[in-house]
Scaffold this motif. Structure first.
Motif, PDB file in Angstrom:
ATOM      1  N   ASP A 429       5.255 -11.504  -9.789  1.00  0.00           N
ATOM      2  CA  ASP A 429       5.086 -10.699 -11.000  1.00  0.00           C
ATOM      3  C   ASP A 429       6.336  -9.885 -11.343  1.00  0.00           C
ATOM      4  N   ARG A 430       7.373  -9.984 -10.507  1.00  0.00           N
ATOM      5  CA  ARG A 430       8.637  -9.269 -10.732  1.00  0.00           C
ATOM      6  C   ARG A 430       8.410  -7.765 -10.940  1.00  0.00           C
ATOM      7  N   ILE A 431       7.618  -7.214 -10.037  1.00  0.00           N
ATOM      8  CA  ILE A 431       7.349  -5.774 -10.096  1.00  0.00           C
ATOM      9  C   ILE A 431       8.508  -4.978  -9.519  1.00  0.00           C
ATOM     10  N   PHE A 432       9.245  -5.581  -8.587  1.00  0.00           N
ATOM     11  CA  PHE A 432      10.325  -4.873  -7.905  1.00  0.00           C
ATOM     12  C   PHE A 432      11.653  -5.588  -8.154  1.00  0.00           C
ATOM     13  N   ASN A 433      12.712  -4.859  -7.907  1.00  0.00           N
ATOM     14  CA  ASN A 433      14.051  -5.416  -7.986  1.00  0.00           C
ATOM     15  C   ASN A 433      14.907  -4.710  -6.937  1.00  0.00           C
ATOM     16  N   TYR A 442      13.898  -0.863  -6.143  1.00  0.00           N
ATOM     17  CA  TYR A 442      13.363  -0.013  -7.202  1.00  0.00           C
ATOM     18  C   TYR A 442      12.341  -0.807  -8.005  1.00  0.00           C
ATOM     19  N   THR A 443      11.533  -0.072  -8.757  1.00  0.00           N
ATOM     20  CA  THR A 443      10.457  -0.699  -9.529  1.00  0.00           C
ATOM     21  C   THR A 443      10.990  -1.146 -10.876  1.00  0.00           C
ATOM     22  N   SER A 444      10.489  -2.299 -11.314  1.00  0.00           N
ATOM     23  CA  SER A 444      10.827  -2.805 -12.648  1.00  0.00           C
ATOM     24  C   SER A 444       9.614  -2.862 -13.561  1.00  0.00           C
ATOM     25  N   LYS A 445       8.436  -2.613 -13.006  1.00  0.00           N
ATOM     26  CA  LYS A 445       7.205  -2.560 -13.788  1.00  0.00           C
ATOM     27  C   LYS A 445       6.330  -1.447 -13.229  1.00  0.00           C
ATOM     28  N   PRO A 446       5.386  -0.951 -14.040  1.00  0.00           N
ATOM     29  CA  PRO A 446       4.483   0.095 -13.521  1.00  0.00           C
ATOM     30  C   PRO A 446       3.647  -0.425 -12.362  1.00  0.00           C
ATOM     31  N   LEU A 447       3.303   0.487 -11.446  1.00  0.00           N
ATOM     32  CA  LEU A 447       2.490   0.158 -10.274  1.00  0.00           C
ATOM     33  C   LEU A 447       1.041   0.560 -10.529  1.00  0.00           C
ATOM     34  N   ASP A 448       0.150  -0.175  -9.884  1.00  0.00           N
ATOM     35  CA  ASP A 448      -1.285   0.136  -9.992  1.00  0.00           C
ATOM     36  C   ASP A 448      -1.922  -0.174  -8.645  1.00  0.00           C
ATOM     37  N   ARG A 449      -2.301   0.884  -7.926  1.00  0.00           N
ATOM     38  CA  ARG A 449      -2.901   0.684  -6.608  1.00  0.00           C
ATOM     39  C   ARG A 449      -4.228  -0.050  -6.698  1.00  0.00           C
ATOM     40  N   GLU A 450      -4.958   0.136  -7.806  1.00  0.00           N
ATOM     41  CA  GLU A 450      -6.261  -0.500  -7.930  1.00  0.00           C
ATOM     42  C   GLU A 450      -6.138  -2.012  -8.077  1.00  0.00           C
ATOM     43  N   LEU A 451      -4.997  -2.486  -8.536  1.00  0.00           N
ATOM     44  CA  LEU A 451      -4.776  -3.933  -8.621  1.00  0.00           C
ATOM     45  C   LEU A 451      -4.262  -4.493  -7.301  1.00  0.00           C
ATOM     46  N   SER A 452      -3.343  -3.797  -6.666  1.00  0.00           N
ATOM     47  CA  SER A 452      -2.787  -4.261  -5.397  1.00  0.00           C
ATOM     48  C   SER A 452      -2.284  -3.050  -4.629  1.00  0.00           C
ATOM     49  N   GLN A 453      -2.844  -2.859  -3.440  1.00  0.00           N
ATOM     50  CA  GLN A 453      -2.479  -1.698  -2.628  1.00  0.00           C
ATOM     51  C   GLN A 453      -1.250  -1.978  -1.775  1.00  0.00           C
ATOM     52  N   TRP A 454      -1.028  -3.231  -1.436  1.00  0.00           N
ATOM     53  CA  TRP A 454       0.110  -3.616  -0.615  1.00  0.00           C
ATOM     54  C   TRP A 454       0.918  -4.671  -1.333  1.00  0.00           C
ATOM     55  N   HIS A 455       2.242  -4.591  -1.194  1.00  0.00           N
ATOM     56  CA  HIS A 455       3.154  -5.625  -1.671  1.00  0.00           C
ATOM     57  C   HIS A 455       4.027  -6.032  -0.487  1.00  0.00           C
ATOM     58  N   ASN A 456       3.936  -7.295  -0.110  1.00  0.00           N
ATOM     59  CA  ASN A 456       4.707  -7.825   1.010  1.00  0.00           C
ATOM     60  C   ASN A 456       5.897  -8.590   0.445  1.00  0.00           C
ATOM     61  N   LEU A 457       7.054  -7.981   0.542  1.00  0.00           N
ATOM     62  CA  LEU A 457       8.266  -8.545  -0.030  1.00  0.00           C
ATOM     63  C   LEU A 457       9.158  -9.095   1.077  1.00  0.00           C
TER      64      LEU A 457
END
Length: 788
Positions: A429-433, A442-457
């Motif tokens: 989803d290209r949330i981070f860069n 850094y973030t490239s899109k707004p974050l939403d914990r209710e959609l995804s609490q963890w991001h494994n990059l």
């Protein structure tokens, strides 16, 4: 009655069984000591005292329970010696069940039971009897008390307090090990016969288990029962009264028995030799692989400890026991050098940490394997400062905020600069860069914990001078919650209120849910959006609330449905709230508050309407019709307005033919359809300068007879008009004063008439028939008028 008669009756009563029978009459007779009645006893005043004779007595009555006959059950008979059989005495019964359960014949003294008696409800009844003179109502015998005891029958089966028992016993237990005790109770009289004597037996579960008949203790019946072969057993126990004899009543229960684990299995490596590879650039502490020994036991009995007991690599490598996975993780203990040594051999041992001394004979409880580690020579890629990264960030941060930085270096001597990048397969989803130069995420899109609490990059580090040499590191981003969601109703509530509801009556209990997850837990508050005269909400302070009525009674004919806005707010910061609307239906209910009907027919208006109401309804309908007609007329007028309002573009579109026709009776007049272009009719083009009234195609009419002269004339003019560059960009109709030739009546137009009227002779008009008489009079009579 003599003393011999009394002794005979007493002996008969002792020998007979003590329960009631229709043939037995319980009779009270004077005791031997009372035969002195009538003896004179001197008094100090010289008078003689007479001792009163007590004329009746009886013993305890017995009655069997659960009598099934159709008549009243006979209990016994009361009789007094003073009863002469002439009906002068009246027997009266009082006490437990007198008059309802037990009745007495006031003349004969016979006692009957009116219904079946259950000993388990009451074991005996205490009553009082008295004989009185029917005429004077004075007692002839003093009131006496007696007891009716209920004899028990076997009418209750043994019952267990629980239908299913759960028990456990260690595996490999010796025969006779106690598992659990089950106890059944019998409501019958334990002091009378064997009705309450219970014997236990096993119906299912043999030959693994047995039960003691008298105590109900379940014991193991087979030795060395192995949990690894079978873990669960189901045993059915029967409890039977009457000492287990045939005809006794029985009850059963189920016991689920689980064999618990003991350490009776040693660990085993699946392979004798394990091969691992490691790069020479691997830093100290790097995990290069794992070994695992399997153990058929569970829990602490399967816990294994790994250690290196021998080999040429004991100084270079170490092994760590992972408690969660029960694996041995082999790590680098010292820096490796491919040029110095390329292969190491380790002997790894796995041993149980909890060994049961009872099962030493099954050991030893350890195993060994050989681990061979190959060192690989590579152009060392960049090395990250950590094996993995964990960043925590709140979900409400702004786009572009740096959440963390990963660091890597080139272990080679040239120390090539590093370029960082993100593996987009781990961030679809290209949330981070990531900044390629310094490794800042850094973030490239707004974050939403209710959609995804963890991001494994996965972050990739590559040497700029040699991009093929890359290193990957796992970056775990945990999104921390902020209160950005308002609570809502937990479910959709179908609420109704009874028409006969009272103030303060509970009609619904509501609860809420919130997508957020505050540290202190969810806490909701409920209130009304506005003061409501019909309902109120009461917060239970446990994340629920009650909806209560405020008025007395509702009428579904007046209002069938109420909408109640309820405000739900949370307790976190910033406070979030939402308004949920409860739809409350008014329904007809019975006296217990059970809904009977909320159907639509209850909402119909009453059949009888007043005259004023009917007039009001008619006026409303008429006003609506007038509004609709005015709206349609206004809309139609707007449709006819031309699209082009410029004064320079106004054209005369009226075609005039100066054809007067033959009057009202002329049905075969000149057809102006001959002037129309048949091709233009076929195209059915609409005008562009006037809004079309309808989109329906015009009805086609039969084409007029072809007139070549007129067609050629109009086509020539049409061609000239189409080729004219000054013509406007829309269709218009040009008129021409050419009517064609070959007319039988020739032209009537004044354009071709002579300059003097005397040159014209209109007498021929009279010859054309009555349809041209009017023209003949107008033109023929002109000269006479002139001459006159």
């Amino acid at each position: 009655m003599t003393i011999y008669q009394f002794l005979l009756l007493f002996l008969l009563w002792v020998c007979l069984p003590h329960f009631c029978s229709p043939e037995i009459t319980f009779r009270r007779t004077p005791v031997p000591q009372q035969r002195i009645l009538g003896a004179r006893v001197p008094r100090s005043d010289g008078k003689i005292l007479h001792r009163q004779k007590r004329g009746w007595m009886w013993n305890q009555f017995f009655l069997l329970e659960e009598y099934t006959g159709s008549d009243y059950q006979y209990v016994g008979k009361l009789h007094s010696d003073q009863d002469k059989g002439d009906g002068s005495l009246k027997y009266i019964l009082s006490g437990d069940g007198a008059g309802t359960l037990f009745i007495i014949d006031e003349k004969t003294g016979d006692i009957h039971a009116t219904r079946r008696i259950d000993r388990e409800e009451k074991a005996f009844y205490t009553l009082r009897a008295q004989a009185i003179n029917r005429r004077t109502l004075r007692p002839v015998e003093p009131e006496s008390e007696f007891v009716i005891k209920i004899h028990d029958i076997n009418d209750n089966e043994p019952t267990f307090p629980e239908e299913i028992y759960t028990a456990s016993v260690p595996e490999m237990s010796v025969v006779g090990t106690s598992v659990v005790q089950v106890t059944a109770t019998d409501a019958d009289d334990p002091s009378y016969g064997n009705s309450a004597r219970v014997i236990y037996s096993i119906l299912q579960g043999q030959p693994y288990f047995s039960v003691e008949p008298e105590t109900g203790i379940i014991r193991t019946a087979l030795p060395n029962m192995n949990r690894e072969n079978r873990e669960q057993y189901q045993v059915v126990i029967q409890a039977k009264d009457m000492g287990g004899q045939m005809g006794g009543l029985s009850g059963t229960t189920t016991v689920n028995i689980t064999l618990t684990d003991v350490n009776d299995n040693p660990p085993r490596f699946p392979q004798n030799t394990i091969h691992l590879r490691v790069l020479e650039s691997s830093p100290v502490g790097t995990a290069i692989g794992s070994v695992k020994a399997t153990d058929a036991d569970t829990g602490k009995n399967a816990e294994v400890e790994y250690r290196i007991i021998d080999g040429d690599g004991t100084d270079m490598f170490d092994i760590i026991t992972e408690k969660d996975t029960q694996e041995g993780i082999i790590t680098v203990k010292k820096p490796l050098d491919y040029e110095s040594r390329r292969l190491y051999t380790l002997k790894v041992e796995a041993e149980n940490t909890h060994v049961d001394p009872r099962f030493y004979y099954l050991g030893p409880f350890k195993d060994t394997t050989i681990v061979k580690i190959s060192i690989e020579d590579v152009d060392e890629p960049p090395v990250f400062s950590r094996s993995s990264y964990l960043f925590e960030v709140h979900e409400d941060i702004e786009v572009g905020t740096i959440i963390g930085t990963v660091m890597a270096r080139d272990p080679d001597s040239i120390s090539s600069p590093i370029r960082f990048s993100l593996d987009r397969h781990t961030d679809l989803d290209r949330i981070f860069n990531i900044h390629s130069g310094n490794g800042s995420l850094y973030t490239s899109k707004p974050l939403d914990r209710e959609l995804s609490q963890w991001h494994n990059l996965t972050v990739i580090a590559a040497e700029i001078n040699n991009p093929k040499e890359t290193t990957r590191v796992a970056v775990f981003v945990r999104i921390l919650d902020v209160n950005d969601n308002a609570p809502q109703f937990a479910v959709f509530y179908d609420t109704f209120v009874c028409e006969n509801a009272r103030p303060g009556q509970l009609i619904q209990t509501i609860s809420a849910v919130d997508k957020d997850d505050p540290l202190g837990g969810q806490k909701f508050f409920f209130s009304l959006a506005a003061v409501n005269p019909n309902f109120t909400v009461q917060d239970n302070e446990d994340n629920t609330a009650r909806i209560l009525t405020r008025k007395n009674g509702f009428n579904r004919h007046e209002i069938s449905t109420y909408l109640l806005p309820v405000v739900i707010s949370d307790n976190d910061y910033p406070i979030q709230s939402s308004t949920g609307t409860l739809t409350i239906r008014v329904c007809a209910c019975d006296s217990q508050g059970n809904m009977q009907s909320c159907s639509a027919e209850a909402l119909l208006l009453p059949a009888g309407l007043s005259t004023g109401a009917l007039i009001a309804i008619l006026l409303c309908i008429i006003i609506l019709l007038v509004i609709v007609v005015l709206f349609a007329a206004l809309k139609r007028q707007r449709k006819k307005e031309p699209l082009i309002l410029s004064k320079e573009d106004i054209r005369d579109n009226i075609v005039s033919y100066n054809d007067e026709g033959g009057g009202e009776e002329d049905t075969q007049a000149f057809d102006i359809g001959t002037l129309r272009n048949p091709a233009a009719v076929e195209e059915k083009k609409l005008r562009r300068d006037i809004v079309p009234e309808t989109l329906f195609m015009p009805r086609r009419t039969p084409p007029a007879p072809d007139n070549t002269d007129v067609r050629d004339f109009i086509n020539a003019r049409l061609k000239e008009h189409d080729l004219d560059p000054t013509a406007p960009p829309y269709d218009s109709l040009a008129t021409y004063a050419y009517e064609g030739n070959d007319s039988v009546a020739e032209s009537l137009s004044s354009l071709e008439s002579g300059t003097s009227e005397g040159d014209q002779n209109y007498d021929y008009l009279r010859e054309w028939g009555p349809r041209f008489n009017k023209l003949a009079e107008m033109y023929g009579g002109g000269e006479s008028d002139k001459d006159s």
